[in-house]
Scaffold this motif. Structure first.
Motif, mmCIF file in Angstrom:
data_model
loop_
_atom_site.group_PDB
_atom_site.id
_atom_site.type_symbol
_atom_site.label_atom_id
_atom_site.label_comp_id
_atom_site.label_asym_id
_atom_site.label_seq_id
_atom_site.Cartn_x
_atom_site.Cartn_y
_atom_site.Cartn_z
ATOM 1 N N UNK A 1 13.207 5.558 -26.659
ATOM 2 C CA UNK A 1 12.951 4.586 -25.592
ATOM 3 C C UNK A 1 11.874 3.603 -26.049
ATOM 4 N N UNK A 2 12.163 2.300 -25.946
ATOM 5 C CA UNK A 2 11.204 1.260 -26.286
ATOM 6 C C UNK A 2 10.292 1.000 -25.090
ATOM 7 N N UNK A 3 9.068 0.569 -25.371
ATOM 8 C CA UNK A 3 8.083 0.338 -24.318
ATOM 9 C C UNK A 3 7.280 -0.917 -24.602
ATOM 10 N N UNK A 4 7.118 -1.744 -23.568
ATOM 11 C CA UNK A 4 6.249 -2.903 -23.619
ATOM 12 C C UNK A 4 5.087 -2.626 -22.664
ATOM 13 N N UNK A 5 3.887 -2.506 -23.217
ATOM 14 C CA UNK A 5 2.708 -2.153 -22.424
ATOM 15 C C UNK A 5 1.697 -3.300 -22.431
ATOM 16 N N UNK A 22 -7.496 -17.262 -16.319
ATOM 17 C CA UNK A 22 -6.276 -17.274 -15.501
ATOM 18 C C UNK A 22 -5.812 -15.850 -15.201
ATOM 19 N N UNK A 23 -5.697 -15.031 -16.240
ATOM 20 C CA UNK A 23 -5.335 -13.623 -16.048
ATOM 21 C C UNK A 23 -6.602 -12.788 -16.062
ATOM 22 N N UNK A 24 -6.714 -11.885 -15.083
ATOM 23 C CA UNK A 24 -7.986 -11.207 -14.844
ATOM 24 C C UNK A 24 -7.835 -9.691 -14.864
ATOM 25 N N UNK A 25 -7.157 -9.221 -15.899
ATOM 26 C CA UNK A 25 -7.008 -7.779 -16.070
ATOM 27 C C UNK A 25 -5.661 -7.284 -15.585
ATOM 28 N N UNK A 26 -4.598 -7.635 -16.312
ATOM 29 C CA UNK A 26 -3.230 -7.254 -15.934
ATOM 30 C C UNK A 26 -2.840 -5.979 -16.661
ATOM 31 N N UNK A 27 -2.339 -5.004 -15.903
ATOM 32 C CA UNK A 27 -1.806 -3.760 -16.457
ATOM 33 C C UNK A 27 -0.370 -3.602 -15.995
ATOM 34 N N UNK A 28 0.543 -3.465 -16.938
ATOM 35 C CA UNK A 28 1.965 -3.359 -16.592
ATOM 36 C C UNK A 28 2.709 -2.719 -17.754
ATOM 37 N N UNK A 29 3.591 -1.785 -17.451
ATOM 38 C CA UNK A 29 4.417 -1.148 -18.480
ATOM 39 C C UNK A 29 5.889 -1.319 -18.127
ATOM 40 N N UNK A 30 6.663 -1.852 -19.088
ATOM 41 C CA UNK A 30 8.109 -2.015 -18.939
ATOM 42 C C UNK A 30 8.786 -1.153 -19.996
ATOM 43 N N UNK A 31 9.676 -0.272 -19.552
ATOM 44 C CA UNK A 31 10.396 0.596 -20.476
ATOM 45 C C UNK A 31 11.840 0.135 -20.597
ATOM 46 N N UNK A 32 12.460 0.497 -21.709
ATOM 47 C CA UNK A 32 13.861 0.146 -21.891
ATOM 48 C C UNK A 32 14.681 0.725 -20.742
ATOM 49 N N UNK A 64 -7.989 -7.209 -23.890
ATOM 50 C CA UNK A 64 -6.776 -6.470 -23.592
ATOM 51 C C UNK A 64 -5.796 -6.403 -24.755
ATOM 52 N N UNK A 65 -4.660 -5.750 -24.488
ATOM 53 C CA UNK A 65 -3.631 -5.530 -25.504
ATOM 54 C C UNK A 65 -2.248 -5.759 -24.906
ATOM 55 N N UNK A 66 -1.317 -6.123 -25.775
ATOM 56 C CA UNK A 66 0.102 -6.111 -25.428
ATOM 57 C C UNK A 66 0.801 -5.323 -26.528
ATOM 58 N N UNK A 67 1.263 -4.128 -26.179
ATOM 59 C CA UNK A 67 1.822 -3.209 -27.163
ATOM 60 C C UNK A 67 3.336 -3.148 -27.038
ATOM 61 N N UNK A 68 4.018 -3.359 -28.154
ATOM 62 C CA UNK A 68 5.465 -3.193 -28.213
ATOM 63 C C UNK A 68 5.748 -1.996 -29.103
ATOM 64 N N UNK A 69 6.170 -0.912 -28.487
ATOM 65 C CA UNK A 69 6.358 0.355 -29.197
ATOM 66 C C UNK A 69 5.089 0.758 -29.952
ATOM 67 N N UNK A 199 17.513 -1.778 -23.043
ATOM 68 C CA UNK A 199 16.867 -3.081 -23.044
ATOM 69 C C UNK A 199 16.057 -3.239 -21.761
ATOM 70 N N UNK A 200 14.900 -3.874 -21.861
ATOM 71 C CA UNK A 200 14.041 -4.059 -20.697
ATOM 72 C C UNK A 200 13.935 -5.526 -20.321
ATOM 73 N N UNK A 201 13.702 -5.790 -19.040
ATOM 74 C CA UNK A 201 13.616 -7.162 -18.534
ATOM 75 C C UNK A 201 12.379 -7.313 -17.662
#
Length: 252
Positions: A1-5, A22-32, A64-69, A199-201
């Protein structure tokens, strides 16, 4: 399973008065296999989130971070992010005079895959993708987005999505400017993509009408650069009925 964190993402832009957060601490995880809808008023930072993930140089990630897998794609160039499996459908696709749709698509596919697709198979794939978007095969000979209607631009974006087949699609107001027929065609394309199961959207929108055709697993309310609330499809119905007043009044 792929993950976008997305973890504690802070993003600023430069203005005449200095940097503005503009962005003030966004946390969101999208999985395949998941479809996430982000809804919010104008100026809340939704498009900033999309462009920051994709690597637009206008936006300065300060924390912050944006992690793809597990890999921090913030350290990657825009093209490297695409090769890692990220796709951005822009709210306002730009014109590329002198470059045909056919050449653009093949160049993009070659760049993402690291090798050119076999020409005979590729032509069939392109024609099939255009047909699914109700675009004539001669569309491939036109210059990218030059003289395109709003509906043609958005349908072309989804044709790209199907052909490039990334791990995650970030769709920035894909429903903007579409009539009801084009909206159905675009929604069908997104559903085909997400229906693959791996696939995630991340779907950014102002309105619930596209959610009549695309059923999200999660709906997020985005206000003042933050995620204010998360729920299911029923949250979108609530927003349609009540708007964003309770979030903006609360200063969330």
């Amino acid at each position: 399973m792929a993950t976008l964190e997305i973890k504690n993402l802070h993003v600023s832009v430069n203005t005449d008065d200095g940097p503005q957060e503009i962005l003030k601490g966004v946390d969101l995880t999208v999985r395949s296999g998941e479809v996430h809808a982000i809804m919010g008023p104008n100026g809340s930072g939704k498009s900033t989130l999309a462009y920051s993930i994709a690597g637009h140089p206008k936006y300065d990630v300060t924390e912050g971070e944006v992690l793809l897998d597990g890999e921090d794609i913030l350290q990657l160039s825009v093209d490297e992010r695409a090769r890692a499996g990220l796709f951005l459908a822009m709210q306002y696709p730009v014109e590329v005079p002198g470059v045909s749709v056919a050449n653009f698509l093949r160049t993009a596919k070659t760049a993402v895959d690291g090798e050119a697709p076999k020409l005979r198979t590729w032509i069939k794939d392109v024609n099939a993708a255009l047909e699914r978007m109700t675009l004539d095969p001669t569309f491939a000979q036109r210059n990218v987005n030059e003289g395109f209607s709003g509906g043609e631009k958005k349908r072309h974006e989804i044709a790209q999505l199907e052909l490039l087949n990334p791990k995650f699609a970030v769709l920035d107001e894909t429903d903007s400017g579409l009539d009801i027929d084009a909206l159905r065609v675009v929604s069908d394309g997104v559903n085909r993509f997400s229906g693959q199961g791996d696939r995630g959207v991340l779907l950014i929108t102002h309105y619930t009408r596209i959610l009549q055709y695309i059923s999200p697993d999660f709906v997020h309310v985005f206000v003042a650069g933050r995620l204010a609330e998360t729920g299911g499809r029923e949250l979108a119905d609530q927003l349609e009925a009540e708007g964003y007043d309770k979030y903006t009044r609360a200063g969330v």
